[in-house]
Design an enzyme around this catalytic site. Structure first.
Site, short mmCIF file in Angstrom:
data_model
loop_
_atom_site.label_atom_id
_atom_site.label_comp_id
_atom_site.label_asym_id
_atom_site.label_seq_id
_atom_site.Cartn_x
_atom_site.Cartn_y
_atom_site.Cartn_z
N HIS A 190 9.57 -4.70 -2.17
CA HIS A 190 9.12 -5.28 -3.44
C HIS A 190 9.69 -4.47 -4.60
CE1 HIS A 190 5.28 -6.58 -1.15
NE2 HIS A 190 6.01 -7.67 -1.31
N LYS A 215 -3.73 -15.53 3.74
CA LYS A 215 -3.50 -14.25 4.41
C LYS A 215 -4.79 -13.56 4.84
CE LYS A 215 0.96 -13.45 2.27
NZ LYS A 215 1.81 -12.54 1.53
N ARG A 272 14.36 -11.66 2.36
CA ARG A 272 14.67 -10.62 3.34
C ARG A 272 15.65 -11.11 4.38
NH1 ARG A 272 8.42 -9.72 4.20
NH2 ARG A 272 8.77 -11.92 4.46
N SER A 292 4.51 -6.74 4.08
CA SER A 292 3.17 -6.17 3.86
C SER A 292 2.30 -6.29 5.10
CB SER A 292 2.50 -6.85 2.66
OG SER A 292 3.18 -6.54 1.48
#
Length: 159
Positions: free
Chosen positions: A17, A41, A91, A128
């Site tokens: 990030h 999440k 990514r 994360s």
């Protein structure tokens, strides 16, 4: 003057990030980093107030960056903040499909364009969810997150 919004859960903020934010600072005059709670999440690792503090501490070296918290549509925040673009990090190729669909939807709803920034290969594996799992199981994530985040993880898990 160009202004960009970088939205995400940042739960927790990691070096991938940070790389995207630092790249956005290079490309745009102002960067708004917006943390949100993502109900998809599950339970958050850090509450929004904790994430806000860690973001502010981790990004203090970047004077053109501001931090905000939000709950709602990203495009509404982009308009409210007078952002010219939304920025999203990629990514891997697998990220592109979902992010492209969201970018197209955001543009259709608001007219705000999305800019994709690829992460460097040194950070492309960071997510994360992996950092949360490693931290909960007692692993060392200090090289994957900014120091203020590593400090809070250590305080929480005593490692």
């Amino acid at each position: 003057m160009s202004k960009v919004l970088y939205p995400g859960s940042f739960d927790p903020l990691h070096n991938g990030h940070l790389e995207i934010i630092e790249t956005a600072v290079f490309l745009f005059d102002e960067v708004v980093v917006a943390a949100m709670r993502n109900p998809q999440k599950g339970e958050p690792f850090f509450e929004l107030s904790e994430r806000e503090a860690m973001l502010n501490e981790s990004l203090a070296h970047l004077p053109s960056v501001s931090v905000t918290m939000f709950d709602g549509l990203v495009v509404d925040l982009a308009r409210a903040e007078h952002c010219d673009f939304i920025v999203k990090g990629l990514r891997a190729v697998s990220d592109f499909e979902g992010e492209m669909q969201m970018a197209q939807m955001n543009h259709a709803v608001s007219g705000v364009h999305t800019v994709f920034l690829p992460s460097a290969s040194a950070h492309s594996f960071l997510a994360s969810r992996f950092i949360r799992d490693i931290a909960r199981m007692g692993g060392d994530v200090s090289k994957m997150v900014p120091p203020p985040v590593a400090k809070r993880i250590q305080e929480r898990y005593g490692r």
